[in-house]
Design a protein around this motif. Structure first.
Motif, PDB file in Angstrom:
ATOM      1  N   ASN A 112       0.822  -1.206   0.000  1.00 53.68           N
ATOM      2  CA  ASN A 112       0.000   0.000   0.000  1.00 53.68           C
ATOM      3  C   ASN A 112       0.857   1.258   0.000  1.00 53.68           C
ATOM      4  O   ASN A 112       0.528   2.249  -0.655  1.00 53.68           O
ATOM      5  CB  ASN A 112      -0.925  -0.003   1.214  1.00 53.68           C
ATOM      6  CG  ASN A 112      -2.100  -0.938   1.043  1.00 53.68           C
ATOM      7  OD1 ASN A 112      -2.537  -1.219  -0.070  1.00 53.68           O
ATOM      8  ND2 ASN A 112      -2.626  -1.432   2.143  1.00 53.68           N
ATOM      9  N   THR A 113       1.965   1.224   0.743  1.00 56.21           N
ATOM     10  CA  THR A 113       2.824   2.409   0.789  1.00 56.21           C
ATOM     11  C   THR A 113       3.448   2.698  -0.576  1.00 56.21           C
ATOM     12  O   THR A 113       3.658   3.862  -0.931  1.00 56.21           O
ATOM     13  CB  THR A 113       3.934   2.250   1.837  1.00 56.21           C
ATOM     14  OG1 THR A 113       4.682   1.042   1.571  1.00 56.21           O
ATOM     15  CG2 THR A 113       3.352   2.177   3.242  1.00 56.21           C
ATOM     16  N   TYR A 147       2.000   2.031  -3.531  1.00 61.56           N
ATOM     17  CA  TYR A 147       0.947   2.653  -4.333  1.00 61.56           C
ATOM     18  C   TYR A 147       0.722   4.101  -3.900  1.00 61.56           C
ATOM     19  O   TYR A 147       0.479   4.983  -4.737  1.00 61.56           O
ATOM     20  CB  TYR A 147      -0.345   1.854  -4.209  1.00 61.56           C
ATOM     21  CG  TYR A 147      -0.400   0.639  -5.116  1.00 61.56           C
ATOM     22  CD1 TYR A 147      -0.599   0.795  -6.486  1.00 61.56           C
ATOM     23  CD2 TYR A 147      -0.227  -0.643  -4.618  1.00 61.56           C
ATOM     24  CE1 TYR A 147      -0.636  -0.299  -7.334  1.00 61.56           C
ATOM     25  CE2 TYR A 147      -0.266  -1.745  -5.459  1.00 61.56           C
ATOM     26  CZ  TYR A 147      -0.474  -1.574  -6.814  1.00 61.56           C
ATOM     27  OH  TYR A 147      -0.506  -2.664  -7.654  1.00 61.56           O
ATOM     28  N   MET A 148       0.791   4.355  -2.606  1.00 62.38           N
ATOM     29  CA  MET A 148       0.622   5.729  -2.132  1.00 62.38           C
ATOM     30  C   MET A 148       1.712   6.638  -2.685  1.00 62.38           C
ATOM     31  O   MET A 148       1.441   7.770  -3.110  1.00 62.38           O
ATOM     32  CB  MET A 148       0.631   5.753  -0.604  1.00 62.38           C
ATOM     33  CG  MET A 148      -0.611   5.187   0.045  1.00 62.38           C
ATOM     34  SD  MET A 148      -0.471   5.082   1.848  1.00 62.38           S
ATOM     35  CE  MET A 148      -0.237   6.800   2.260  1.00 62.38           C
ATOM     36  N   SER A 149       2.958   6.159  -2.681  1.00 68.05           N
ATOM     37  CA  SER A 149       4.071   6.964  -3.193  1.00 68.05           C
ATOM     38  C   SER A 149       3.914   7.231  -4.680  1.00 68.05           C
ATOM     39  O   SER A 149       4.165   8.350  -5.149  1.00 68.05           O
ATOM     40  CB  SER A 149       5.407   6.255  -2.931  1.00 68.05           C
ATOM     41  OG  SER A 149       5.659   6.162  -1.550  1.00 68.05           O
ATOM     42  N   LEU A 153      -5.948  10.081  -1.021  1.00 65.72           N
ATOM     43  CA  LEU A 153      -5.007  10.793  -1.884  1.00 65.72           C
ATOM     44  C   LEU A 153      -5.713  11.343  -3.114  1.00 65.72           C
ATOM     45  O   LEU A 153      -5.488  12.490  -3.518  1.00 65.72           O
ATOM     46  CB  LEU A 153      -3.867   9.856  -2.314  1.00 65.72           C
ATOM     47  CG  LEU A 153      -2.690   9.662  -1.374  1.00 65.72           C
ATOM     48  CD1 LEU A 153      -1.771   8.577  -1.908  1.00 65.72           C
ATOM     49  CD2 LEU A 153      -1.914  10.961  -1.204  1.00 65.72           C
ATOM     50  N   SER A 180       0.880   9.688  -5.259  1.00 72.56           N
ATOM     51  CA  SER A 180       1.229  11.057  -4.849  1.00 72.56           C
ATOM     52  C   SER A 180       2.255  11.672  -5.797  1.00 72.56           C
ATOM     53  O   SER A 180       2.218  12.877  -6.066  1.00 72.56           O
ATOM     54  CB  SER A 180       1.748  11.072  -3.412  1.00 72.56           C
ATOM     55  OG  SER A 180       2.943  10.320  -3.290  1.00 72.56           O
ATOM     56  N   TRP A 224      -4.530   3.864  -9.294  1.00 72.50           N
ATOM     57  CA  TRP A 224      -5.607   3.627  -8.334  1.00 72.50           C
ATOM     58  C   TRP A 224      -6.417   2.388  -8.723  1.00 72.50           C
ATOM     59  O   TRP A 224      -6.711   1.532  -7.896  1.00 72.50           O
ATOM     60  CB  TRP A 224      -6.520   4.852  -8.242  1.00 72.50           C
ATOM     61  CG  TRP A 224      -7.957   4.505  -7.963  1.00 72.50           C
ATOM     62  CD1 TRP A 224      -8.955   4.337  -8.876  1.00 72.50           C
ATOM     63  CD2 TRP A 224      -8.533   4.218  -6.690  1.00 72.50           C
ATOM     64  NE1 TRP A 224     -10.116   3.973  -8.265  1.00 72.50           N
ATOM     65  CE2 TRP A 224      -9.892   3.893  -6.923  1.00 72.50           C
ATOM     66  CE3 TRP A 224      -8.062   4.212  -5.391  1.00 72.50           C
ATOM     67  CZ2 TRP A 224     -10.772   3.569  -5.893  1.00 72.50           C
ATOM     68  CZ3 TRP A 224      -8.925   3.887  -4.358  1.00 72.50           C
ATOM     69  CH2 TRP A 224     -10.250   3.566  -4.607  1.00 72.50           C
ATOM     70  N   ASP A 284      -6.724   0.401   2.524  1.00 73.22           N
ATOM     71  CA  ASP A 284      -6.081   1.488   3.262  1.00 73.22           C
ATOM     72  C   ASP A 284      -6.759   2.776   2.846  1.00 73.22           C
ATOM     73  O   ASP A 284      -6.648   3.220   1.693  1.00 73.22           O
ATOM     74  CB  ASP A 284      -4.587   1.536   2.948  1.00 73.22           C
ATOM     75  CG  ASP A 284      -3.833   2.523   3.830  1.00 73.22           C
ATOM     76  OD1 ASP A 284      -4.474   3.446   4.363  1.00 73.22           O
ATOM     77  OD2 ASP A 284      -2.605   2.373   3.978  1.00 73.22           O
ATOM     78  N   GLN A 322      -6.076   5.696   3.232  1.00 67.51           N
ATOM     79  CA  GLN A 322      -5.195   6.780   2.801  1.00 67.51           C
ATOM     80  C   GLN A 322      -5.066   6.849   1.287  1.00 67.51           C
ATOM     81  O   GLN A 322      -4.829   7.921   0.727  1.00 67.51           O
ATOM     82  CB  GLN A 322      -3.802   6.611   3.415  1.00 67.51           C
ATOM     83  CG  GLN A 322      -3.764   6.719   4.926  1.00 67.51           C
ATOM     84  CD  GLN A 322      -2.369   6.498   5.461  1.00 67.51           C
ATOM     85  OE1 GLN A 322      -1.558   7.428   5.526  1.00 67.51           O
ATOM     86  NE2 GLN A 322      -2.059   5.280   5.856  1.00 67.51           N
ATOM     87  N   ILE A 323      -5.247   5.701   0.604  1.00 64.85           N
ATOM     88  CA  ILE A 323      -5.068   5.685  -0.851  1.00 64.85           C
ATOM     89  C   ILE A 323      -6.214   6.394  -1.567  1.00 64.85           C
ATOM     90  O   ILE A 323      -5.968   7.301  -2.381  1.00 64.85           O
ATOM     91  CB  ILE A 323      -4.851   4.244  -1.342  1.00 64.85           C
ATOM     92  CG1 ILE A 323      -3.537   3.716  -0.750  1.00 64.85           C
ATOM     93  CG2 ILE A 323      -4.812   4.180  -2.869  1.00 64.85           C
ATOM     94  CD1 ILE A 323      -3.217   2.282  -1.090  1.00 64.85           C
TER      95      ILE A 323
END
Length: 552
Positions: A362-363, A365-367, A402, A370, A385, A396, A398-399
């Motif tokens: 997940n981190t 994909y977040m990076s 974003l 973003s 996404w 998560d 957070q995704i």
């Protein structure tokens, strides 16, 4: 056959469990067998069990019988366990997760029942609790030890307790405890911990005074103490003092360590001193005993990016990739930094490397999302996404947040609403940050009434300690006051006081923003754009009770 097992080295009641674990393990220590319920390994275990329980077989004879029964053990290297077995007291303490539970009562009851309490075990469990951020419980254990042990305690014990007091009760209580420690018990570690406390609290004058006291007392200082001061000067913007302190280190023969170089490189970059940064880089590159860390490369790249030297930043980032290896977090940092160069092709190249070398996370994909948002590649962000959403990874919030925030900052509140619906479609609930993002979209889209109502929902659903951007809050309050809706403004102020936990400085800042005639929704949008391009400075140095980090 020479087995690497000492006779009688295992307790009798563990032999059966050892063999059973080996056979059941998915790790192929044992060659594959039939999976039927009447398999030969099950028959062997059942025939052996009674012998083990009767203590009629030694460890070696059990394994010999196992081999003679036709089972094959694949050749493997047995690794020594990295940690000692967890004792019953440690297990009892770690399982008591409720913050309201008292460690004093647990330890008193354990002791009153005649069970052994080893101080070494208590030190270890306190360390585990600190690693899990259970600072209050860790402090209670050290206080219990102090009550029972009295003055027969090490300097390390006082240092750890001082660190915990600062985290649980604050700096003032930590200072009182420090002053109550006898001079013979303080030692270098205790002074350094107080120095770190001052550094984390940004108490520059107190930190400088303590540092000078350590010099005057003849305490042999290490790079660790100097790094605390260098980091504090960097955080406070006192860049001119860094070089003076670095020169003092060289005069005293104190070698710069990796953290020293990282702090100095970040400070040069933050202050825009590219000449100073390049001199330090040259010094490191020409010394065969010195080598840049990955973080140091990142700080140098950040310095070049801030100064607008994109080509030099690209060279540094390319050089740093050899240190990324198979480190998840480093590839994620590279994605963000390449995005800051504006080079979309490099971002996708690093993403492809990431997917080849790492397990998807997940981190990651977040990076990537973003990074694409920074590059204004919303189509690309949408594709990433969709890739994450279809992969059915652990959800998560957070995704999708974003994407909500990205579209909201552009004023595309309709798209932000779509992602709220996508969250609900996954069977999840939007959180405070989700609604805060949508409120921002309404704000920048000029839909102020909806923005205010959505922000109220965001605040009411927020987690403890969370607070929206002050500029956004000020815009909502300013709108309500401008509309003459005094009651609604007071209600929002009340929600902010109850849920947002603003410091006195933040509260005063918010009040001044509300009265700022220049504050508009456009100004809020520009503030958000500026925030997107920041690169994190070195994290605050924390005290560790590993002797190698403090007392070397």
């Amino acid at each position: 056959m020479n087995l690497l097992v000492k006779p009688n080295s295992y307790p009798w009641n563990r032999c059966y469990r050892l063999l059973k674990a080996l056979l059941a393990s998915p790790n192929p220590l044992i060659s594959s067998f039939s999976s039927s319920s009447s398999s030969p390994q099950i028959d062997f275990l059942e025939s052996t069990k009674s012998k083990v329980e009767d203590q009629s077989l030694s460890t070696v004879s059990i394994i010999d019988e196992f081999l003679q029964s036709g089972k094959k053990i694949k050749r493997c290297k047995l690794r020594k366990s990295s940690s000692a077995p967890i004792g019953p007291l440690t297990r009892r303490i770690l399982s008591a997760r409720d913050p309201s539970l008292s460690m004093f009562s647990i330890l008193d009851q354990w002791s009153e029942n005649g069970l052994e309490v080893k101080l070494s075990e208590l030190h270890n469990v306190a360390k585990k609790l600190r690693q899990r951020c259970r600072f209050s419980h860790a402090l209670q254990i050290l206080e219990w030890m102090s009550d029972k042990r009295g003055s027969d305690l090490s300097a390390e014990h006082f240092a750890v307790r001082l660190d915990l007091i600062s985290k649980v009760h604050g700096l003032e209580e930590a200072e009182k405890y420090f002053n109550g420690i006898s001079d013979t018990s303080k030692g270098y570690q205790v002074y350094v911990v107080l120095l770190i406390c001052y550094g984390n609290a940004k108490q520059l004058e107190k930190a400088e005074t303590l540092m000078q006291t350590m010099r005057d007392m003849g305490i042999i200082l290490t790079a660790y103490a100097y790094n605390v001061m260098l980091n504090l000067y960097s955080k406070m913007g006192k860049y001119e003092k860094l070089d003076l302190l670095a020169e003092e280190m060289e005069e005293k023969g104190i070698k710069h360590d990796v953290f020293t170089f990282e702090i100095r490189l970040h400070a040069y970059g933050a202050s825009g001193d590219i000449e100073g940064m390049e001199k330090l880089l040259t010094k490191i590159n020409t010394d065969p005993e010195l080598e840049l860390s990955f973080r140091a490369y990142c700080f140098a790249a950040y310095g070049y990016l801030k100064a607008g030297h994109i080509d030099n930043a690209m060279i540094i980032l390319k050089a740093s990739e050899r240190l990324a290896k198979r480190n998840l977090r480093r590839y994620e940092k590279l994605l963000n930094l390449y995005a800051a160069t504006g080079n979309k092709a490099e971002v996708y190249r690093v993403w492809d490397l990431y997917k080849q070398k790492m397990r998807y996370s997940n981190t990651g994909y977040m990076s990537m999302i973003s990074s694409l948002v920074k590059l204004d590649d919303m189509d690309g962000a949408e594709k990433i996404w969709e890739e994450w959403n279809s992969a059915e990874m652990k959800f998560d919030i957070q995704i999708p947040n974003l994407m909500i925030t990205a579209y909201s900052r552009k004023g595309f509140w309709e798209k932000a609403e779509e992602y709220i619906n996508k969250i609900i479609k996954r069977g999840k609930e939007p959180d405070g940050a989700s609604w805060n993002g949508v409120a921002t979209g309404y704000l920048l889209g000029g839909r102020m009434l909806e923005a205010v109502e959505t922000m109220k929902k965001a605040i009411s659903m927020s987690k403890p300690g969370w607070s929206p951007r002050l500029h956004s809050l000020a815009a909502y309050l300013k709108y309500l006051e401008g509309e003459g809706d005094k009651e609604a403004a007071e209600e929002l102020w009340k929600m902010i006081n109850e849920h947002c936990h603003l410091s006195t400085d933040e509260y005063n800042r918010l009040s001044s923003l509300v009265n700022d005639e220049k504050l508009t929704s456009n100004a809020v949008g520009l503030q958000m754009e500026d925030d997107q391009m920041c690169v994190e400075p070195p994290t605050a140095l924390e005290f560790s009770d590993k002797r190698s980090k403090v007392a070397d």
